[in-house]
Design a protein around this motif. Structure first.
Motif, PDB file in Angstrom:
ATOM      1  N   ASP A 110     -71.811 -57.724 -57.315  1.00  0.00           N
ATOM      2  CA  ASP A 110     -71.167 -58.978 -57.690  1.00  0.00           C
ATOM      3  C   ASP A 110     -71.122 -59.895 -56.469  1.00  0.00           C
ATOM      4  OD1 ASP A 110     -69.697 -61.035 -58.713  1.00  0.00           O
ATOM      5  OD2 ASP A 110     -67.804 -59.925 -58.872  1.00  0.00           O
ATOM      6  N   PRO A 111     -72.193 -60.669 -56.228  1.00  0.00           N
ATOM      7  CA  PRO A 111     -72.255 -61.533 -55.038  1.00  0.00           C
ATOM      8  C   PRO A 111     -71.137 -62.576 -54.980  1.00  0.00           C
ATOM      9  CG  PRO A 111     -74.419 -61.293 -56.052  1.00  0.00           C
ATOM     10  CD  PRO A 111     -73.428 -60.711 -57.011  1.00  0.00           C
ATOM     11  N   SER A 112     -70.506 -62.853 -56.112  1.00  0.00           N
ATOM     12  CA  SER A 112     -69.434 -63.848 -56.112  1.00  0.00           C
ATOM     13  C   SER A 112     -68.117 -63.281 -55.589  1.00  0.00           C
ATOM     14  CB  SER A 112     -69.208 -64.397 -57.527  1.00  0.00           C
ATOM     15  OG  SER A 112     -68.749 -63.363 -58.393  1.00  0.00           O
ATOM     16  N   ALA A 113     -68.027 -61.953 -55.463  1.00  0.00           N
ATOM     17  CA  ALA A 113     -66.795 -61.330 -54.967  1.00  0.00           C
ATOM     18  C   ALA A 113     -66.574 -61.714 -53.511  1.00  0.00           C
ATOM     19  CB  ALA A 113     -66.879 -59.810 -55.104  1.00  0.00           C
ATOM     20  N   LYS A 114     -65.356 -62.085 -53.184  1.00  0.00           N
ATOM     21  CA  LYS A 114     -65.034 -62.540 -51.827  1.00  0.00           C
ATOM     22  C   LYS A 114     -63.792 -61.830 -51.315  1.00  0.00           C
ATOM     23  CE  LYS A 114     -63.851 -66.688 -49.166  1.00  0.00           C
ATOM     24  NZ  LYS A 114     -63.561 -68.135 -49.195  1.00  0.00           N
ATOM     25  N   ALA A 115     -63.850 -61.411 -50.067  1.00  0.00           N
ATOM     26  CA  ALA A 115     -62.726 -60.697 -49.468  1.00  0.00           C
ATOM     27  C   ALA A 115     -61.630 -61.658 -49.044  1.00  0.00           C
ATOM     28  CB  ALA A 115     -63.203 -59.889 -48.264  1.00  0.00           C
ATOM     29  N   HIS A 116     -60.406 -61.136 -48.965  1.00  0.00           N
ATOM     30  CA  HIS A 116     -59.251 -61.890 -48.487  1.00  0.00           C
ATOM     31  C   HIS A 116     -58.484 -61.021 -47.494  1.00  0.00           C
ATOM     32  CE1 HIS A 116     -59.679 -64.993 -51.647  1.00  0.00           C
ATOM     33  NE2 HIS A 116     -60.085 -63.980 -52.392  1.00  0.00           N
ATOM     34  N   PRO A 117     -57.851 -61.637 -46.499  1.00  0.00           N
ATOM     35  CA  PRO A 117     -57.091 -60.836 -45.531  1.00  0.00           C
ATOM     36  C   PRO A 117     -55.799 -60.274 -46.092  1.00  0.00           C
ATOM     37  CG  PRO A 117     -56.811 -63.165 -45.081  1.00  0.00           C
ATOM     38  CD  PRO A 117     -57.847 -63.054 -46.155  1.00  0.00           C
ATOM     39  N   GLY A 118     -55.348 -60.823 -47.220  1.00  0.00           N
ATOM     40  CA  GLY A 118     -54.068 -60.388 -47.759  1.00  0.00           C
ATOM     41  C   GLY A 118     -52.926 -61.154 -47.125  1.00  0.00           C
ATOM     42  N   SER A 119     -51.796 -61.120 -47.784  1.00  0.00           N
ATOM     43  CA  SER A 119     -50.609 -61.833 -47.295  1.00  0.00           C
ATOM     44  C   SER A 119     -49.397 -60.942 -47.508  1.00  0.00           C
ATOM     45  CB  SER A 119     -50.443 -63.157 -48.056  1.00  0.00           C
ATOM     46  OG  SER A 119     -49.280 -63.834 -47.629  1.00  0.00           O
ATOM     47  N   LEU A 120     -48.387 -61.120 -46.665  1.00  0.00           N
ATOM     48  CA  LEU A 120     -47.174 -60.322 -46.809  1.00  0.00           C
ATOM     49  C   LEU A 120     -46.187 -60.961 -47.781  1.00  0.00           C
ATOM     50  CD1 LEU A 120     -46.538 -59.122 -43.158  1.00  0.00           C
ATOM     51  CD2 LEU A 120     -47.789 -58.010 -45.008  1.00  0.00           C
ATOM     52  N   ARG A 121     -46.517 -62.133 -48.276  1.00  0.00           N
ATOM     53  CA  ARG A 121     -45.676 -62.759 -49.297  1.00  0.00           C
ATOM     54  C   ARG A 121     -46.557 -63.631 -50.173  1.00  0.00           C
ATOM     55  NH1 ARG A 121     -44.367 -68.105 -48.052  1.00  0.00           N
ATOM     56  NH2 ARG A 121     -44.989 -68.790 -45.969  1.00  0.00           N
ATOM     57  N   ALA A 122     -46.074 -63.877 -51.402  1.00  0.00           N
ATOM     58  CA  ALA A 122     -46.855 -64.697 -52.326  1.00  0.00           C
ATOM     59  C   ALA A 122     -46.863 -66.144 -51.854  1.00  0.00           C
ATOM     60  CB  ALA A 122     -46.262 -64.604 -53.735  1.00  0.00           C
ATOM     61  N   ASN A 123     -48.009 -66.776 -51.964  1.00  0.00           N
ATOM     62  CA  ASN A 123     -48.094 -68.183 -51.602  1.00  0.00           C
ATOM     63  C   ASN A 123     -47.567 -69.050 -52.729  1.00  0.00           C
ATOM     64  OD1 ASN A 123     -49.311 -67.720 -49.097  1.00  0.00           O
ATOM     65  ND2 ASN A 123     -51.343 -67.583 -50.027  1.00  0.00           N
ATOM     66  N   LEU A 183     -67.441 -60.874 -42.992  1.00  0.00           N
ATOM     67  CA  LEU A 183     -66.075 -60.527 -43.386  1.00  0.00           C
ATOM     68  C   LEU A 183     -65.847 -60.699 -44.884  1.00  0.00           C
ATOM     69  CD1 LEU A 183     -63.954 -62.042 -40.471  1.00  0.00           C
ATOM     70  CD2 LEU A 183     -64.333 -59.634 -40.964  1.00  0.00           C
ATOM     71  N   ASP A 184     -66.499 -61.703 -45.470  1.00  0.00           N
ATOM     72  CA  ASP A 184     -66.309 -61.954 -46.897  1.00  0.00           C
ATOM     73  C   ASP A 184     -66.735 -60.777 -47.759  1.00  0.00           C
ATOM     74  OD1 ASP A 184     -65.236 -64.405 -46.477  1.00  0.00           O
ATOM     75  OD2 ASP A 184     -67.042 -65.546 -46.953  1.00  0.00           O
ATOM     76  N   ARG A 185     -67.546 -59.878 -47.213  1.00  0.00           N
ATOM     77  CA  ARG A 185     -68.048 -58.748 -48.003  1.00  0.00           C
ATOM     78  C   ARG A 185     -67.093 -57.555 -48.006  1.00  0.00           C
ATOM     79  NH1 ARG A 185     -74.148 -57.291 -46.869  1.00  0.00           N
ATOM     80  NH2 ARG A 185     -73.792 -56.318 -48.898  1.00  0.00           N
ATOM     81  N   LEU A 186     -66.112 -57.549 -47.101  1.00  0.00           N
ATOM     82  CA  LEU A 186     -65.185 -56.414 -47.030  1.00  0.00           C
ATOM     83  C   LEU A 186     -64.040 -56.632 -48.020  1.00  0.00           C
ATOM     84  CD1 LEU A 186     -65.103 -55.901 -43.158  1.00  0.00           C
ATOM     85  CD2 LEU A 186     -66.434 -54.641 -44.855  1.00  0.00           C
ATOM     86  N   VAL A 187     -64.378 -56.601 -49.308  1.00  0.00           N
ATOM     87  CA  VAL A 187     -63.426 -56.995 -50.351  1.00  0.00           C
ATOM     88  C   VAL A 187     -62.273 -56.014 -50.517  1.00  0.00           C
ATOM     89  CG1 VAL A 187     -65.084 -58.389 -51.632  1.00  0.00           C
ATOM     90  CG2 VAL A 187     -64.929 -55.930 -52.087  1.00  0.00           C
ATOM     91  N   TYR A 188     -62.458 -54.779 -50.085  1.00  0.00           N
ATOM     92  CA  TYR A 188     -61.398 -53.781 -50.256  1.00  0.00           C
ATOM     93  C   TYR A 188     -60.678 -53.451 -48.944  1.00  0.00           C
ATOM     94  CZ  TYR A 188     -63.572 -52.958 -54.818  1.00  0.00           C
ATOM     95  OH  TYR A 188     -64.076 -53.112 -56.090  1.00  0.00           O
ATOM     96  N   LEU A 189     -60.939 -54.242 -47.896  1.00  0.00           N
ATOM     97  CA  LEU A 189     -60.347 -53.928 -46.597  1.00  0.00           C
ATOM     98  C   LEU A 189     -58.819 -53.997 -46.642  1.00  0.00           C
ATOM     99  CD1 LEU A 189     -60.622 -53.304 -43.587  1.00  0.00           C
ATOM    100  CD2 LEU A 189     -60.719 -55.761 -43.163  1.00  0.00           C
ATOM    101  N   GLU A 249     -55.007 -62.478 -51.659  1.00  0.00           N
ATOM    102  CA  GLU A 249     -54.553 -63.809 -51.263  1.00  0.00           C
ATOM    103  C   GLU A 249     -54.884 -64.066 -49.795  1.00  0.00           C
ATOM    104  OE1 GLU A 249     -50.475 -64.616 -52.221  1.00  0.00           O
ATOM    105  OE2 GLU A 249     -50.530 -63.349 -54.011  1.00  0.00           O
ATOM    106  N   ASP A 250     -54.883 -65.340 -49.440  1.00  0.00           N
ATOM    107  CA  ASP A 250     -55.009 -65.744 -48.045  1.00  0.00           C
ATOM    108  C   ASP A 250     -53.663 -66.283 -47.570  1.00  0.00           C
ATOM    109  OD1 ASP A 250     -57.717 -65.156 -48.037  1.00  0.00           O
ATOM    110  OD2 ASP A 250     -58.277 -67.186 -48.671  1.00  0.00           O
ATOM    111  N   PRO A 251     -53.312 -66.047 -46.308  1.00  0.00           N
ATOM    112  CA  PRO A 251     -52.054 -66.619 -45.801  1.00  0.00           C
ATOM    113  C   PRO A 251     -52.112 -68.138 -45.804  1.00  0.00           C
ATOM    114  CG  PRO A 251     -53.354 -65.670 -44.016  1.00  0.00           C
ATOM    115  CD  PRO A 251     -54.020 -65.272 -45.288  1.00  0.00           C
TER     116      PRO A 251
END
Length: 334
Positions: free
Chosen positions: A313-326, A249-255, A154-156
């Motif tokens: 999978d070029p369509s895979a996109k990274a997210h920074p993550g969130s500490l709560r569900a949006n 940054l979009d490529r670091l899908v498992y960061l 998710e994104d914040p």
């Protein structure tokens, strides 16, 4: 604890202030789009400064202290990359002109350093007075790790952020930017520009990351000087790193998943240290070299796995993550 005299503190803080001043002057005197070459040179410069400091520190205070500094620096650098994700989202959400992104980032770094200095002083005092703070810090990091892993894709939600919404209610904001101005006058009224909201959003992010990163680095070292310098040198390179890697940054899908594992590992390390001190000395502790090796191994695995995933999978996109569900997005029928 190391014996760091006042002169060493003063010279270190002076060096950091000089580097910050250079950033501020460049941002305000010559607003411009930062290209790849410029960003690369500045990134290399800041990394070399951090390494040179670490080598000097290890030669003066010993290899153990040097290892703690480098471990702390790597932890903070890895967390700062996740910070960059959120900066990119903020810049995109509020359509910040490229020539002003440099200024916004420098402001964010200055504010982050101030907040971290406050939290470092507070954290060091609490740890010195109450050893059970190691347990609380450890539990906080484990909780953060679990939340980050749960919401790693998710994104914040920047637009609905409490701090941003509060600022909008208190201060009237224009619809358009007015160059690099934070405030402007429209029909005789003094109004904030969208740049003000951007800075407020950056400040809220800085506060959130300070609450996570300070306990994390205290899990590597208890020395306030090392905590401060590791944070400072990691943050000083953040501006250049933003312009260097924002397209990658979009490529670091498992960061985010990797960072959650790192935070959980450090949380367990802190709890073991508390148990070793307060419960039984036979409880094992995690040595700094082991911590450094584990953190580096996780970062390498995460990076390689991310690049393999995005190449397949070029369509895979990274997210920074969130500490709560949006909250779920509203549909047109609502």
């Amino acid at each position: 604890m190391l014996e760091i005299n006042g002169l060493t503190w003063a010279v270190t803080i002076g060096l950091i202030l000089v580097l910050l001043a250079v950033d501020l002057i460049l941002a305000s005197v010559r607003p411009h789009r930062v290209g790849f070459r410029e960003a690369s040179l500045w990134s290399i410069f800041y990394v070399l400064i951090a390494i040179a400091f670490g080598v000097w520190f290890a030669s003066v205070y010993g290899g153990g202290a040097g290892a703690e500094y480098f471990a702390g620096y790597i932890v903070e650098k890895s967390l700062s990359v996740d910070n960059l994700f959120v900066f990119v989202i903020i810049m995109t959400t509020f359509a910040v002109p490229e020539e002003h992104q440099h200024k916004v980032l420098t402001f964010g770094i200055v504010l982050a350093l101030v907040m971290r200095a406050i939290f470092i002083a507070l954290g060091a005092t609490l740890l010195a007075l109450f050893s059970f703070m190691f347990l609380l810090f450890g539990l906080l990091l484990i909780y953060t790790a679990v939340q980050l892993f749960r919401h790693r894709n998710e994104d914040p939600d920047i637009e609905n952020n409490l701090v941003v919404n509060t600022a909008r209610r208190i201060v009237p904001v224009t619809d358009q930017y007015a160059g690099s101005k934070i405030f402007t006058r429209v029909d005789g009224r003094r109004l904030a520009t969208p740049l003000f909201i951007v800075l407020v959003a950056i400040g809220g992010v800085d506060l959130l990351f300070a609450l996570d990163s300070i306990p994390a680095v205290f899990g590597v070292t208890e020395e306030p000087y090392i905590v401060f310098t590791a944070n400072a040198f990691a943050l000083l390179g953040l501006r250049a790193l933003f312009f260097l890697v924002k397209g990658l940054l979009d490529r670091l899908v498992y960061l985010s998943a990797g960072l959650s594992v790192i935070l959980a590992f450090i949380g367990v390390k802190l709890i073991l240290h508390w148990a070793h001190v307060d419960i039984d000395e036979r409880v094992p502790e995690v040595p700094t070299p082991v911590s450094l090796g584990v953190i580096l191994a996780i970062l390498v695995i995460v990076t390689v796995a991310s690049l393999i995933k995005t190449s397949r999978d070029p369509s895979a996109k990274a997210h920074p993550g969130s500490l709560r569900a949006n909250p779920p997005a509203k549909t047109g029928d609502e």
